[in-house]
Design a protein around this motif. Structure first.
Motif, PDB file in Angstrom:
ATOM      1  N   ALA A  73       0.832  -1.209   0.000  1.00  0.00           N
ATOM      2  CA  ALA A  73       0.000   0.000   0.000  1.00  0.00           C
ATOM      3  C   ALA A  73       0.868   1.261   0.000  1.00  0.00           C
ATOM      4  O   ALA A  73       0.581   2.226  -0.722  1.00  0.00           O
ATOM      5  N   LYS A  74       1.931   1.249   0.792  1.00  0.00           N
ATOM      6  CA  LYS A  74       2.841   2.405   0.846  1.00  0.00           C
ATOM      7  C   LYS A  74       3.581   2.560  -0.478  1.00  0.00           C
ATOM      8  O   LYS A  74       3.871   3.667  -0.916  1.00  0.00           O
ATOM      9  N   ARG A  75       3.895   1.438  -1.091  1.00  0.00           N
ATOM     10  CA  ARG A  75       4.596   1.475  -2.373  1.00  0.00           C
ATOM     11  C   ARG A  75       3.732   2.154  -3.439  1.00  0.00           C
ATOM     12  O   ARG A  75       4.202   2.995  -4.197  1.00  0.00           O
ATOM     13  N   GLU A  76       2.447   1.804  -3.475  1.00  0.00           N
ATOM     14  CA  GLU A  76       1.525   2.450  -4.410  1.00  0.00           C
ATOM     15  C   GLU A  76       1.421   3.940  -4.126  1.00  0.00           C
ATOM     16  O   GLU A  76       1.403   4.761  -5.042  1.00  0.00           O
ATOM     17  N   GLU A  77       1.349   4.278  -2.845  1.00  0.00           N
ATOM     18  CA  GLU A  77       1.237   5.674  -2.447  1.00  0.00           C
ATOM     19  C   GLU A  77       2.478   6.473  -2.868  1.00  0.00           C
ATOM     20  O   GLU A  77       2.366   7.566  -3.430  1.00  0.00           O
ATOM     21  N   ILE A  78       3.651   5.919  -2.633  1.00  0.00           N
ATOM     22  CA  ILE A  78       4.884   6.638  -2.973  1.00  0.00           C
ATOM     23  C   ILE A  78       5.037   6.738  -4.494  1.00  0.00           C
ATOM     24  O   ILE A  78       5.539   7.743  -5.004  1.00  0.00           O
ATOM     25  N   GLN A  79       4.581   5.736  -5.230  1.00  0.00           N
ATOM     26  CA  GLN A  79       4.638   5.805  -6.688  1.00  0.00           C
ATOM     27  C   GLN A  79       3.747   6.923  -7.211  1.00  0.00           C
ATOM     28  O   GLN A  79       4.127   7.651  -8.131  1.00  0.00           O
ATOM     29  N   LYS A  80       2.572   7.085  -6.607  1.00  0.00           N
ATOM     30  CA  LYS A  80       1.657   8.168  -6.992  1.00  0.00           C
ATOM     31  C   LYS A  80       2.315   9.532  -6.724  1.00  0.00           C
ATOM     32  O   LYS A  80       2.267  10.427  -7.560  1.00  0.00           O
ATOM     33  N   VAL A  81       2.946   9.652  -5.581  1.00  0.00           N
ATOM     34  CA  VAL A  81       3.633  10.891  -5.212  1.00  0.00           C
ATOM     35  C   VAL A  81       4.779  11.168  -6.176  1.00  0.00           C
ATOM     36  O   VAL A  81       4.956  12.299  -6.647  1.00  0.00           O
ATOM     37  N   MET A  82       5.546  10.136  -6.499  1.00  0.00           N
ATOM     38  CA  MET A  82       6.699  10.306  -7.397  1.00  0.00           C
ATOM     39  C   MET A  82       6.247  10.686  -8.813  1.00  0.00           C
ATOM     40  O   MET A  82       6.898  11.492  -9.469  1.00  0.00           O
ATOM     41  N   ARG A  83       5.156  10.090  -9.276  1.00  0.00           N
ATOM     42  CA  ARG A  83       4.660  10.433 -10.620  1.00  0.00           C
ATOM     43  C   ARG A  83       4.264  11.904 -10.703  1.00  0.00           C
ATOM     44  O   ARG A  83       4.415  12.534 -11.739  1.00  0.00           O
ATOM     45  N   TYR A  84       3.737  12.438  -9.620  1.00  0.00           N
ATOM     46  CA  TYR A  84       3.368  13.851  -9.606  1.00  0.00           C
ATOM     47  C   TYR A  84       4.589  14.742  -9.344  1.00  0.00           C
ATOM     48  O   TYR A  84       4.858  15.679 -10.083  1.00  0.00           O
ATOM     49  N   GLY A  85       5.311  14.445  -8.271  1.00  0.00           N
ATOM     50  CA  GLY A  85       6.378  15.330  -7.810  1.00  0.00           C
ATOM     51  C   GLY A  85       7.674  15.232  -8.582  1.00  0.00           C
ATOM     52  O   GLY A  85       8.417  16.212  -8.672  1.00  0.00           O
ATOM     53  N   GLY A  86       7.948  14.070  -9.162  1.00  0.00           N
ATOM     54  CA  GLY A  86       9.203  13.878  -9.886  1.00  0.00           C
ATOM     55  C   GLY A  86       9.413  14.887 -11.008  1.00  0.00           C
ATOM     56  O   GLY A  86      10.423  15.605 -11.035  1.00  0.00           O
ATOM     57  N   PRO A  87       8.454  14.986 -11.948  1.00  0.00           N
ATOM     58  CA  PRO A  87       8.624  15.958 -13.034  1.00  0.00           C
ATOM     59  C   PRO A  87       8.676  17.417 -12.548  1.00  0.00           C
ATOM     60  O   PRO A  87       9.356  18.242 -13.143  1.00  0.00           O
ATOM     61  N   CYS A  88       7.982  17.711 -11.460  1.00  0.00           N
ATOM     62  CA  CYS A  88       7.990  19.079 -10.913  1.00  0.00           C
ATOM     63  C   CYS A  88       9.348  19.447 -10.328  1.00  0.00           C
ATOM     64  O   CYS A  88       9.671  20.634 -10.190  1.00  0.00           O
ATOM     65  N   MET A  89      10.119  18.442  -9.972  1.00  0.00           N
ATOM     66  CA  MET A  89      11.434  18.690  -9.367  1.00  0.00           C
ATOM     67  C   MET A  89      12.330  19.502 -10.292  1.00  0.00           C
ATOM     68  O   MET A  89      13.132  20.297  -9.826  1.00  0.00           O
ATOM     69  N   LEU A  90      12.194  19.293 -11.587  1.00  0.00           N
ATOM     70  CA  LEU A  90      13.043  20.016 -12.533  1.00  0.00           C
ATOM     71  C   LEU A  90      12.843  21.525 -12.425  1.00  0.00           C
ATOM     72  O   LEU A  90      13.799  22.291 -12.532  1.00  0.00           O
ATOM     73  N   LEU A  91      11.622  21.948 -12.150  1.00  0.00           N
ATOM     74  CA  LEU A  91      11.351  23.382 -11.993  1.00  0.00           C
ATOM     75  C   LEU A  91      11.721  23.889 -10.607  1.00  0.00           C
ATOM     76  O   LEU A  91      12.276  24.972 -10.460  1.00  0.00           O
ATOM     77  N   HIS A  92      11.403  23.112  -9.586  1.00  0.00           N
ATOM     78  CA  HIS A  92      11.604  23.553  -8.205  1.00  0.00           C
ATOM     79  C   HIS A  92      13.043  23.365  -7.704  1.00  0.00           C
ATOM     80  O   HIS A  92      13.542  24.169  -6.924  1.00  0.00           O
ATOM     81  N   HIS A  93      13.673  22.265  -8.112  1.00  0.00           N
ATOM     82  CA  HIS A  93      15.021  21.931  -7.638  1.00  0.00           C
ATOM     83  C   HIS A  93      15.841  21.338  -8.793  1.00  0.00           C
ATOM     84  O   HIS A  93      16.112  20.141  -8.821  1.00  0.00           O
ATOM     85  N   PRO A  94      16.234  22.181  -9.751  1.00  0.00           N
ATOM     86  CA  PRO A  94      16.919  21.648 -10.938  1.00  0.00           C
ATOM     87  C   PRO A  94      18.237  20.939 -10.636  1.00  0.00           C
ATOM     88  O   PRO A  94      18.537  19.915 -11.252  1.00  0.00           O
ATOM     89  N   LEU A  95      19.028  21.431  -9.694  1.00  0.00           N
ATOM     90  CA  LEU A  95      20.307  20.770  -9.398  1.00  0.00           C
ATOM     91  C   LEU A  95      20.095  19.395  -8.765  1.00  0.00           C
ATOM     92  O   LEU A  95      20.802  18.437  -9.099  1.00  0.00           O
TER      93      LEU A  95
END
Length: 118
Positions: A73-95
């Protein structure tokens, strides 16, 4: 890179991604808190899993690890978070994102070299 430094960087990355997810979904936070209670619990769980990771020395990231430390259950939850937050990282924290991409590339290259040597 030494293992403890790698562990701390991975913990910081996951906390940052969870923060982006939490803020992007307008979760209700307590005054003075950076995350809502649900995201705080997920971040604490992820940090604990990273802290106890038996393969930190040889793996790049949890997504490519053959051992699954997260409960399903936690794995599914973290995957959902990563799918959303991962691409946003390039704008918020490029390095931080570029460093993550470099480590992924480096690990894949090492795996390919190891497979070719066999």
């Amino acid at each position: 890179m030494n293992v403890e430094k790698k562990r701390r960087q991975e913990q910081q990355t996951i906390k940052t991604i969870i923060g982006i997810y939490c803020h992007g979904h307008h979760h209700r936070r307590e005054p003075g808190e950076k995350l809502c209670p649900e995201c705080q619990a997920l971040a604490a769980y992820a940090v604990e899993r990273i802290e106890k990771c038996p393969r930190m020395e040889v793996k790049s990231f949890c997504s490519v690890c053959p051992i699954h430390c997260y409960a399903p259950a936690k794995r599914e939850e973290i995957q959902k978070v990563m799918r959303y937050g991962g691409p946003c990282m390039l704008l918020h924290h490029p390095l931080m994102t570029l460093h993550h991409m470099f480590l992924t590339w480096q690990t894949k290259r090492l795996e390919e070299k190891t497979n070719c040597d066999m």
